[in-house]
Design a protein around this motif. Structure first.
Motif, PDB file in Angstrom:
ATOM      1  N   LEU A  49       0.828  -1.215   0.000  1.00  0.00           N
ATOM      2  CA  LEU A  49       0.000   0.000   0.000  1.00  0.00           C
ATOM      3  C   LEU A  49       0.860   1.262   0.000  1.00  0.00           C
ATOM      4  CD1 LEU A  49      -2.845  -1.118   2.434  1.00  0.00           C
ATOM      5  CD2 LEU A  49      -2.955  -0.896  -0.052  1.00  0.00           C
ATOM      6  N   GLU A  50       1.917   1.249   0.810  1.00  0.00           N
ATOM      7  CA  GLU A  50       2.789   2.427   0.861  1.00  0.00           C
ATOM      8  C   GLU A  50       3.400   2.697  -0.521  1.00  0.00           C
ATOM      9  OE1 GLU A  50       2.552   0.107   3.010  1.00  0.00           O
ATOM     10  OE2 GLU A  50       3.010   0.716   5.062  1.00  0.00           O
ATOM     11  N   LEU A  51       3.881   1.630  -1.166  1.00  0.00           N
ATOM     12  CA  LEU A  51       4.532   1.775  -2.470  1.00  0.00           C
ATOM     13  C   LEU A  51       3.560   2.247  -3.556  1.00  0.00           C
ATOM     14  CD1 LEU A  51       6.702  -1.472  -2.464  1.00  0.00           C
ATOM     15  CD2 LEU A  51       7.595   0.860  -2.737  1.00  0.00           C
ATOM     16  N   ALA A  52       2.353   1.679  -3.539  1.00  0.00           N
ATOM     17  CA  ALA A  52       1.443   1.912  -4.668  1.00  0.00           C
ATOM     18  C   ALA A  52       0.578   3.150  -4.487  1.00  0.00           C
ATOM     19  CB  ALA A  52       0.553   0.684  -4.868  1.00  0.00           C
ATOM     20  N   CYS A  53       0.081   3.358  -3.279  1.00  0.00           N
ATOM     21  CA  CYS A  53      -0.873   4.466  -3.110  1.00  0.00           C
ATOM     22  C   CYS A  53      -0.653   5.192  -1.787  1.00  0.00           C
ATOM     23  CB  CYS A  53      -2.305   3.971  -3.248  1.00  0.00           C
ATOM     24  SG  CYS A  53      -2.756   2.683  -2.072  1.00  0.00           S
ATOM     25  N   GLY A  54       0.593   5.186  -1.305  1.00  0.00           N
ATOM     26  CA  GLY A  54       0.890   5.849  -0.024  1.00  0.00           C
ATOM     27  C   GLY A  54       0.571   7.337  -0.032  1.00  0.00           C
ATOM     28  N   GLY A  55       0.882   8.000  -1.144  1.00  0.00           N
ATOM     29  CA  GLY A  55       0.599   9.442  -1.229  1.00  0.00           C
ATOM     30  C   GLY A  55      -0.898   9.710  -1.164  1.00  0.00           C
ATOM     31  N   SER A  56      -1.663   8.875  -1.866  1.00  0.00           N
ATOM     32  CA  SER A  56      -3.129   9.062  -1.886  1.00  0.00           C
ATOM     33  C   SER A  56      -3.708   8.829  -0.501  1.00  0.00           C
ATOM     34  CB  SER A  56      -3.780   8.092  -2.878  1.00  0.00           C
ATOM     35  OG  SER A  56      -3.233   8.273  -4.159  1.00  0.00           O
ATOM     36  N   LEU A  57      -3.233   7.761   0.184  1.00  0.00           N
ATOM     37  CA  LEU A  57      -3.769   7.460   1.518  1.00  0.00           C
ATOM     38  C   LEU A  57      -3.459   8.597   2.496  1.00  0.00           C
ATOM     39  CD1 LEU A  57      -3.009   3.623   1.888  1.00  0.00           C
ATOM     40  CD2 LEU A  57      -5.072   4.754   1.035  1.00  0.00           C
ATOM     41  N   ALA A  58      -2.230   9.150   2.413  1.00  0.00           N
ATOM     42  CA  ALA A  58      -1.871  10.280   3.284  1.00  0.00           C
ATOM     43  C   ALA A  58      -2.771  11.474   2.983  1.00  0.00           C
ATOM     44  CB  ALA A  58      -0.406  10.650   3.083  1.00  0.00           C
TER      45      ALA A  58
ATOM     46  N   TYR B  72      -7.517   7.279 -13.639  1.00  0.00           N
ATOM     47  CA  TYR B  72      -7.917   8.118 -12.510  1.00  0.00           C
ATOM     48  C   TYR B  72      -6.637   8.464 -11.755  1.00  0.00           C
ATOM     49  CZ  TYR B  72     -10.485   9.839  -8.474  1.00  0.00           C
ATOM     50  OH  TYR B  72     -10.989  10.638  -7.487  1.00  0.00           O
ATOM     51  N   PHE B  73      -6.495   9.713 -11.403  1.00  0.00           N
ATOM     52  CA  PHE B  73      -5.226  10.145 -10.805  1.00  0.00           C
ATOM     53  C   PHE B  73      -5.491  10.943  -9.527  1.00  0.00           C
ATOM     54  CE2 PHE B  73      -4.615   9.642 -15.324  1.00  0.00           C
ATOM     55  CZ  PHE B  73      -3.378   9.015 -15.433  1.00  0.00           C
ATOM     56  N   VAL B  74      -4.633  10.739  -8.541  1.00  0.00           N
ATOM     57  CA  VAL B  74      -4.700  11.545  -7.314  1.00  0.00           C
ATOM     58  C   VAL B  74      -3.433  12.391  -7.257  1.00  0.00           C
ATOM     59  CG1 VAL B  74      -4.762  11.508  -4.792  1.00  0.00           C
ATOM     60  CG2 VAL B  74      -6.103   9.842  -6.095  1.00  0.00           C
ATOM     61  N   ASP B  75      -3.640  13.687  -7.101  1.00  0.00           N
ATOM     62  CA  ASP B  75      -2.529  14.631  -7.027  1.00  0.00           C
ATOM     63  C   ASP B  75      -1.815  14.458  -5.681  1.00  0.00           C
ATOM     64  OD1 ASP B  75      -0.909  16.781  -6.805  1.00  0.00           O
ATOM     65  OD2 ASP B  75      -2.475  18.298  -7.011  1.00  0.00           O
ATOM     66  N   VAL B  76      -0.588  13.957  -5.720  1.00  0.00           N
ATOM     67  CA  VAL B  76       0.105  13.642  -4.461  1.00  0.00           C
ATOM     68  C   VAL B  76       1.360  14.498  -4.235  1.00  0.00           C
ATOM     69  CG1 VAL B  76      -0.752  11.270  -4.308  1.00  0.00           C
ATOM     70  CG2 VAL B  76       1.380  11.724  -5.537  1.00  0.00           C
ATOM     71  N   ALA B  77       1.518  15.552  -5.026  1.00  0.00           N
ATOM     72  CA  ALA B  77       2.743  16.367  -4.897  1.00  0.00           C
ATOM     73  C   ALA B  77       3.043  16.751  -3.440  1.00  0.00           C
ATOM     74  CB  ALA B  77       2.646  17.598  -5.801  1.00  0.00           C
TER      75      ALA B  77
ATOM     76  N   ARG C  66       9.674   8.966  -6.584  1.00  0.00           N
ATOM     77  CA  ARG C  66       9.385  10.329  -7.068  1.00  0.00           C
ATOM     78  C   ARG C  66       9.312  10.359  -8.597  1.00  0.00           C
ATOM     79  NH1 ARG C  66       9.692  13.768  -2.654  1.00  0.00           N
ATOM     80  NH2 ARG C  66      10.993  13.015  -0.950  1.00  0.00           N
ATOM     81  N   GLY C  67      10.180   9.573  -9.227  1.00  0.00           N
ATOM     82  CA  GLY C  67      10.168   9.522 -10.691  1.00  0.00           C
ATOM     83  C   GLY C  67       8.851   8.987 -11.221  1.00  0.00           C
TER      84      GLY C  67
ATOM     85  N   GLN D  59       1.041  12.515 -17.015  1.00  0.00           N
ATOM     86  CA  GLN D  59      -0.129  11.974 -17.719  1.00  0.00           C
ATOM     87  C   GLN D  59      -1.406  12.682 -17.291  1.00  0.00           C
ATOM     88  OE1 GLN D  59       0.303   7.751 -16.767  1.00  0.00           O
ATOM     89  NE2 GLN D  59       0.733   7.383 -18.944  1.00  0.00           N
ATOM     90  N   ALA D  60      -1.421  13.118 -16.013  1.00  0.00           N
ATOM     91  CA  ALA D  60      -2.615  13.789 -15.493  1.00  0.00           C
ATOM     92  C   ALA D  60      -2.479  15.305 -15.581  1.00  0.00           C
ATOM     93  CB  ALA D  60      -2.855  13.370 -14.039  1.00  0.00           C
ATOM     94  N   ARG D  61      -1.431  15.767 -16.270  1.00  0.00           N
ATOM     95  CA  ARG D  61      -1.198  17.217 -16.440  1.00  0.00           C
ATOM     96  C   ARG D  61      -1.065  17.916 -15.097  1.00  0.00           C
ATOM     97  NH1 ARG D  61      -1.158  14.386 -20.327  1.00  0.00           N
ATOM     98  NH2 ARG D  61      -2.269  14.740 -22.291  1.00  0.00           N
ATOM     99  N   THR D  62      -0.357  17.262 -14.208  1.00  0.00           N
ATOM    100  CA  THR D  62      -0.068  17.881 -12.908  1.00  0.00           C
ATOM    101  C   THR D  62       1.355  17.514 -12.515  1.00  0.00           C
ATOM    102  OG1 THR D  62      -0.872  18.209 -10.649  1.00  0.00           O
ATOM    103  CG2 THR D  62      -0.989  15.976 -11.494  1.00  0.00           C
ATOM    104  N   GLU D  63       1.781  18.001 -11.365  1.00  0.00           N
ATOM    105  CA  GLU D  63       3.181  17.835 -10.985  1.00  0.00           C
ATOM    106  C   GLU D  63       3.522  16.366 -10.679  1.00  0.00           C
ATOM    107  OE1 GLU D  63       6.013  19.868  -7.735  1.00  0.00           O
ATOM    108  OE2 GLU D  63       4.137  20.907  -8.128  1.00  0.00           O
ATOM    109  N   GLN D  64       2.840  15.809  -9.674  1.00  0.00           N
ATOM    110  CA  GLN D  64       3.101  14.414  -9.276  1.00  0.00           C
ATOM    111  C   GLN D  64       1.776  13.749  -8.923  1.00  0.00           C
ATOM    112  OE1 GLN D  64       6.860  13.852  -6.789  1.00  0.00           O
ATOM    113  NE2 GLN D  64       6.487  16.003  -6.512  1.00  0.00           N
TER     114      GLN D  64
END
Ligand code: ZN
Length: 303
Positions: free
Chosen positions: A110-119, A239-244, A272-273, A281-286
């Motif tokens: 979960l941390e690797l795949a969607c950790g930013g989204s969960l935070a 579907y993208f979650v902005d996690v910058a 980060r890469g 792809q989502a026209r955002t930073e990260q």
């Protein structure tokens, strides 16, 4: 008095016609729309004949009770206005807290795949529950990996994490029991959104968890599949979650898995890469990308 009668007839006719023709508007903007419509119809049934009788009466034969009728009608009209105002839906709805159930096969998935989204979800006040299906005994020391799963979830500020004991690398043979465990979580937690592995993943456990989640979540409206390092080239997020602002938290959560340190996909640079690539792809930073199995707008909201 004649003109007052005409004014009241007109006002109630407008209300009555409004109640009938604007039924959809009333349904959308007023709580308890049926109560309001019934009130308007009842008021009109009483007030229109009363107003007409005043309007049509000869001024000379005007009777004193008309004063009371007009007074009562004024109170009716003001009352209905107040009721409609009190029962209206507020224009700006408070943000709805969503329940997000994230299911991963191994302690660090979960941390690797969607950790930013969960935070991000946790910081926005949503309730996040994680299920880790195994202790990851085959890829490391299971006695420490369970604790690392909890440390990772703590770092992301996930509300609760449940670590199960399915057999690492052999989860496909335990499908029925996995479905039951996830079903129970769905029944108790009632998630608005379920996050799980993708079908486009070459790890057999990830694939098994994906299938188990789809079976257990067959009545759930919104299921999204995240991208693990073992995702295949067919993984195509829509579907993208902005996690910058959450990449530092993600990197820190991944680092809690010391047992796995040194694996090429655990490094901050790689994480980060990947986020920058999905972000472009989502026209955002990260961003973190997800494949939508199905999504209900009210389930996702502004996640
Ligand atoms: Zn895994």
């Amino acid at each position: 008095m004649f003109w007052l009668g005409i004014v009241f007839v007109s006002a109630f006719l407008v209300l009555l016609v409004g109640a009938i023709t604007q039924a959809v508007w009333i349904q959308r903007h007023i709580r308890h729309p049926r109560t309001v419509m019934a009130l308007i119809v009842l008021a009109s049934l009483v007030a229109i004949p009363a107003s007409l009788s005043i309007a049509l009466a000869e001024p000379d034969h005007f009777v004193g009770w008309a004063q009371y009728v007009i007074g009562a009608q004024t109170i009716f009209l003001v009352g209905i206005t107040v009721v409609v105002f009190a029962l209206r839906h507020p224009t700006i709805q408070p943000p709805k807290v969503r329940r997000v159930l994230a299911i991963g096969a191994h302690p660090d998935d979960l941390e690797l795949a969607c950790g930013g989204s969960l935070a991000r979800f946790a910081d926005e006040g949503h309730e996040v529950m994680a299920i880790v299906m195994s202790h990851g005994a085959n890829g490391g020391r299971d006695e420490v990996r369970e604790n690392e799963a909890r440390l990772g979830a703590d770092t992301l500020e996930v509300a609760s994490v449940s670590v199960q004991d399915f057999t690492d690398t052999k989860m496909a043979t335990e499908m029925e029991r996995m479905v039951k465990v996830i079903e129970l979580a769905v029944e108790l937690f009632k998630p608005d959104v379920i996050l799980t592995h993708s079908e486009h993943d070459q790890h057999q456990d990830h694939h098994a968890v994906h299938l188990a989640t789809l079976r257990a979540g067959r009545r759930s409206s919104t299921i999204l599949c995240y991208e693990s390092p073992s995702a295949t080239r067919d993984f195509a997020p829509n579907y993208f979650v902005d996690v910058a602002p959450y990449m530092d938290a993600k990197v820190a959560a991944v680092k809690r898995h010391k047992d796995q340190a040194g694996k090429p996909y655990m490094g901050a640079k790689v994480l980060r890469g990947a986020a920058v690539f999905r972000g472009s792809q989502a026209r955002t930073e990260q961003a973190e990308g997800f494949e939508v199995v199905r999504a209900l707008s009210s389930g996702l909201g502004d996640l």
